[in-house]
Design a protein around this motif. Sequence first.
Motif, PDB file in Angstrom:
ATOM      1  N   LEU A 215       0.835  -1.198   0.000  1.00  0.00           N
ATOM      2  CA  LEU A 215       0.000   0.000   0.000  1.00  0.00           C
ATOM      3  C   LEU A 215       0.873   1.252   0.000  1.00  0.00           C
ATOM      4  O   LEU A 215       0.603   2.208  -0.742  1.00  0.00           O
ATOM      5  CB  LEU A 215      -0.915  -0.007   1.228  1.00  0.00           C
ATOM      6  CG  LEU A 215      -1.707   1.276   1.497  1.00  0.00           C
ATOM      7  CD1 LEU A 215      -2.618   1.620   0.329  1.00  0.00           C
ATOM      8  CD2 LEU A 215      -2.515   1.141   2.794  1.00  0.00           C
ATOM      9  N   ALA A 216       1.925   1.249   0.805  1.00  0.00           N
ATOM     10  CA  ALA A 216       2.814   2.408   0.870  1.00  0.00           C
ATOM     11  C   ALA A 216       3.482   2.674  -0.475  1.00  0.00           C
ATOM     12  O   ALA A 216       3.571   3.828  -0.927  1.00  0.00           O
ATOM     13  CB  ALA A 216       3.868   2.187   1.960  1.00  0.00           C
ATOM     14  N   TRP A 219       0.849   4.031  -3.000  1.00  0.00           N
ATOM     15  CA  TRP A 219       0.535   5.433  -2.716  1.00  0.00           C
ATOM     16  C   TRP A 219       1.690   6.342  -3.120  1.00  0.00           C
ATOM     17  O   TRP A 219       1.478   7.407  -3.711  1.00  0.00           O
ATOM     18  CB  TRP A 219       0.224   5.590  -1.231  1.00  0.00           C
ATOM     19  CG  TRP A 219      -0.347   6.942  -0.906  1.00  0.00           C
ATOM     20  CD1 TRP A 219       0.312   8.046  -0.456  1.00  0.00           C
ATOM     21  CD2 TRP A 219      -1.715   7.319  -1.031  1.00  0.00           C
ATOM     22  NE1 TRP A 219      -0.553   9.089  -0.286  1.00  0.00           N
ATOM     23  CE2 TRP A 219      -1.808   8.678  -0.632  1.00  0.00           C
ATOM     24  CE3 TRP A 219      -2.872   6.645  -1.434  1.00  0.00           C
ATOM     25  CZ2 TRP A 219      -3.020   9.373  -0.623  1.00  0.00           C
ATOM     26  CZ3 TRP A 219      -4.070   7.340  -1.429  1.00  0.00           C
ATOM     27  CH2 TRP A 219      -4.135   8.677  -1.031  1.00  0.00           C
ATOM     28  N   ARG A 220       2.922   5.920  -2.831  1.00  0.00           N
ATOM     29  CA  ARG A 220       4.101   6.722  -3.163  1.00  0.00           C
ATOM     30  C   ARG A 220       4.251   6.892  -4.675  1.00  0.00           C
ATOM     31  O   ARG A 220       4.695   7.949  -5.149  1.00  0.00           O
ATOM     32  CB  ARG A 220       5.340   6.042  -2.587  1.00  0.00           C
ATOM     33  CG  ARG A 220       6.669   6.706  -2.923  1.00  0.00           C
ATOM     34  CD  ARG A 220       7.800   5.992  -2.213  1.00  0.00           C
ATOM     35  NE  ARG A 220       9.103   6.514  -2.601  1.00  0.00           N
ATOM     36  CZ  ARG A 220       9.818   6.031  -3.593  1.00  0.00           C
ATOM     37  NH1 ARG A 220       9.362   5.010  -4.315  1.00  0.00           N
ATOM     38  NH2 ARG A 220      11.009   6.547  -3.887  1.00  0.00           N
ATOM     39  N   ASN A 222       1.845   6.995  -6.745  1.00  0.00           N
ATOM     40  CA  ASN A 222       0.619   7.625  -7.252  1.00  0.00           C
ATOM     41  C   ASN A 222      -0.266   6.648  -8.038  1.00  0.00           C
ATOM     42  O   ASN A 222      -0.954   7.040  -8.977  1.00  0.00           O
ATOM     43  CB  ASN A 222       0.960   8.841  -8.129  1.00  0.00           C
ATOM     44  CG  ASN A 222      -0.199   9.822  -8.236  1.00  0.00           C
ATOM     45  OD1 ASN A 222      -1.004   9.968  -7.302  1.00  0.00           O
ATOM     46  ND2 ASN A 222      -0.322  10.477  -9.380  1.00  0.00           N
ATOM     47  N   ARG A 223      -0.251   5.394  -7.644  1.00  0.00           N
ATOM     48  CA  ARG A 223      -1.114   4.379  -8.259  1.00  0.00           C
ATOM     49  C   ARG A 223      -2.356   4.251  -7.378  1.00  0.00           C
ATOM     50  O   ARG A 223      -2.461   3.372  -6.532  1.00  0.00           O
ATOM     51  CB  ARG A 223      -0.371   3.050  -8.390  1.00  0.00           C
ATOM     52  CG  ARG A 223       0.889   3.156  -9.236  1.00  0.00           C
ATOM     53  CD  ARG A 223       1.552   1.800  -9.432  1.00  0.00           C
ATOM     54  NE  ARG A 223       2.804   1.930 -10.163  1.00  0.00           N
ATOM     55  CZ  ARG A 223       2.898   2.028 -11.483  1.00  0.00           C
ATOM     56  NH1 ARG A 223       1.789   2.016 -12.216  1.00  0.00           N
ATOM     57  NH2 ARG A 223       4.078   2.154 -12.067  1.00  0.00           N
ATOM     58  N   ARG A 224      -3.286   5.138  -7.597  1.00  0.00           N
ATOM     59  CA  ARG A 224      -4.445   5.265  -6.709  1.00  0.00           C
ATOM     60  C   ARG A 224      -5.329   4.019  -6.743  1.00  0.00           C
ATOM     61  O   ARG A 224      -5.840   3.573  -5.708  1.00  0.00           O
ATOM     62  CB  ARG A 224      -5.258   6.504  -7.091  1.00  0.00           C
ATOM     63  CG  ARG A 224      -4.497   7.822  -6.919  1.00  0.00           C
ATOM     64  CD  ARG A 224      -4.203   8.089  -5.458  1.00  0.00           C
ATOM     65  NE  ARG A 224      -3.578   9.391  -5.264  1.00  0.00           N
ATOM     66  CZ  ARG A 224      -2.366   9.586  -4.813  1.00  0.00           C
ATOM     67  NH1 ARG A 224      -1.616   8.534  -4.522  1.00  0.00           N
ATOM     68  NH2 ARG A 224      -1.869  10.787  -4.637  1.00  0.00           N
ATOM     69  N   ALA A 227      -3.652   1.346  -4.780  1.00  0.00           N
ATOM     70  CA  ALA A 227      -3.692   1.693  -3.357  1.00  0.00           C
ATOM     71  C   ALA A 227      -5.076   1.418  -2.775  1.00  0.00           C
ATOM     72  O   ALA A 227      -5.207   0.884  -1.663  1.00  0.00           O
ATOM     73  CB  ALA A 227      -3.313   3.158  -3.163  1.00  0.00           C
ATOM     74  N   MET A 228      -6.121   1.750  -3.532  1.00  0.00           N
ATOM     75  CA  MET A 228      -7.469   1.476  -3.055  1.00  0.00           C
ATOM     76  C   MET A 228      -7.708  -0.034  -2.932  1.00  0.00           C
ATOM     77  O   MET A 228      -8.394  -0.495  -2.010  1.00  0.00           O
ATOM     78  CB  MET A 228      -8.489   2.094  -4.017  1.00  0.00           C
ATOM     79  CG  MET A 228      -8.582   3.607  -3.917  1.00  0.00           C
ATOM     80  SD  MET A 228      -9.099   4.151  -2.268  1.00  0.00           S
ATOM     81  CE  MET A 228     -10.728   3.417  -2.143  1.00  0.00           C
ATOM     82  N   CYS A 231      -6.144  -1.128   0.230  1.00  0.00           N
ATOM     83  CA  CYS A 231      -6.968  -0.657   1.342  1.00  0.00           C
ATOM     84  C   CYS A 231      -8.187  -1.551   1.538  1.00  0.00           C
ATOM     85  O   CYS A 231      -8.540  -1.905   2.678  1.00  0.00           O
ATOM     86  CB  CYS A 231      -7.414   0.787   1.083  1.00  0.00           C
ATOM     87  SG  CYS A 231      -6.134   2.033   1.359  1.00  0.00           S
TER      88      CYS A 231
END
Length: 372
Positions: A215-216, A219-220, A222-224, A227-228, A231
Motif C-alpha cells: 500500500l505504501a 501510494w508513493r 501515485n497508483r491510486r 492503493a485502493m 486498502c
Amino acid sequence: MTARTRRVWTLQPSRFAALSRGRARLAWVAVLALLLASLTALAVPSLAGDGDAGARAADHMTDLGLYERVVAGMKGGDGYYVAASEAMRAGGYPLHPFLTMRLPALAVVQAAVPGWVSILLLLGLATGTAAAWAARLGGALVGIAPRAVLVLLLAASMLAFFQPGLALFHEVWAGLFVALSLALRRPGRALEAIALGLAAMLIRETAALYALVMLAFAWRENRRAEAMGWCMALLLFAGALALHAHAVRGVTGPLDLRSAGWAAFNGPGFFVRALVTSTALQSLPLALGAVLVGLALVGWASWDDPLGLRMFALLVAYGTALSVFARLDTFYWALLVAPPALAGLVFAPDALSDLWHRALDRRRITVTTVVQ
C-alpha cells in the motif's frame, strides 16, 4: 570502463551505478555496517531446528502437533473454535489475547479434504511460486550460469516449502501466497497480487505487514487504483479479524492462560539467524550464512527494478518486526519472507562491482578552449 562492460550477471547496471564517488563511498560504509549487523546473529542463542533439515526442524515445532489436533477435531465433527480451544488447553497454550489462536481459514480447508490433497496443493503452490520468481528474475540476467545460480538460490530459499511435513504450518502457506503475490504484481495489473495478499492475511495475520508495505509503495507511486485495492483488502482482513476475536471470546474464559507477550527485542541478529534457520543456509557455518543474508539484502537494494525495491523494503519491514516482537521460539515468522529472500544474491556481484568502480572513479572534466 563503462557500466556496460562491467556487467557480471545482469543485463542492466545496478541502482548503484548512478551514484557519485562520494555517495558510493557512503554506500560502502552502509554495506559494511549491514554485514556487521548480520554477524550479530552469532550472539543469538540457538534456535529450534538449527542444523536440521526442514522436515526434522518441523518435528521440534510443537505447534504442528497442535494444528494436527485441531484438524482432527474438526473432522470428528467439532467446529473450529471448539476444536482449537480444546486442543490449546490440552497442550498448555495461552488463549489470551485472541491472536494466540490462528485464523480458521487454513484449518477449515484442510479439515474438508484428505491429507494427501493438502500436501499436493502445497507442493503445487510452491512449484508455481518458484516458477513465477524464476521467470520474473531470469529476464534480468544474461547467460546460463546466472540463471542456474538463480534456480539454486530459489531452491535454497524454499527448502521448507517443499516439505510435506509442514503442510499444516500456517506460515508456510502464507509465505507462499505473499511470494506469489509479489512475483505476479505488475504496474497496472495488481488484482491478482491483492487477492493473493488477502489470502495470506486470512491464513496468518502477520501477512498484513506485506499489504501495508505494498500500500505504501502504491501510494508513493501515485497508483491510486492499486492503493485502493490494498486498502480494501486490509479492510476485509480487519473485518475477518474482528469476527475472529468475537468467536474466540465465546470459547475462552478468565481462567485460560494469557500469553507472555511478544516484545522480546532480540535485535537484527535474530532476524538474520531466523532466516538462516528457515532456509538451506542452516547447513552452513552461521557466520557464512549471516553474511550471505546481508549480501542478499544488498542485492535486492541494488536491482534497478520496482520489484527489487519492494523486496528489500519487505525484508527490512519483517526484519524490524522480528527484531522487536518475535521470541526465540517464534523464529519461523521469517517464513513469511523466506521464499525469494536468497535470490537477491544473484544481483550482489554486479552491485559490489558497480560500487567498487564508482567509489574509485577518478575521472576529471577537462575544459579545452578553441581559438578560431
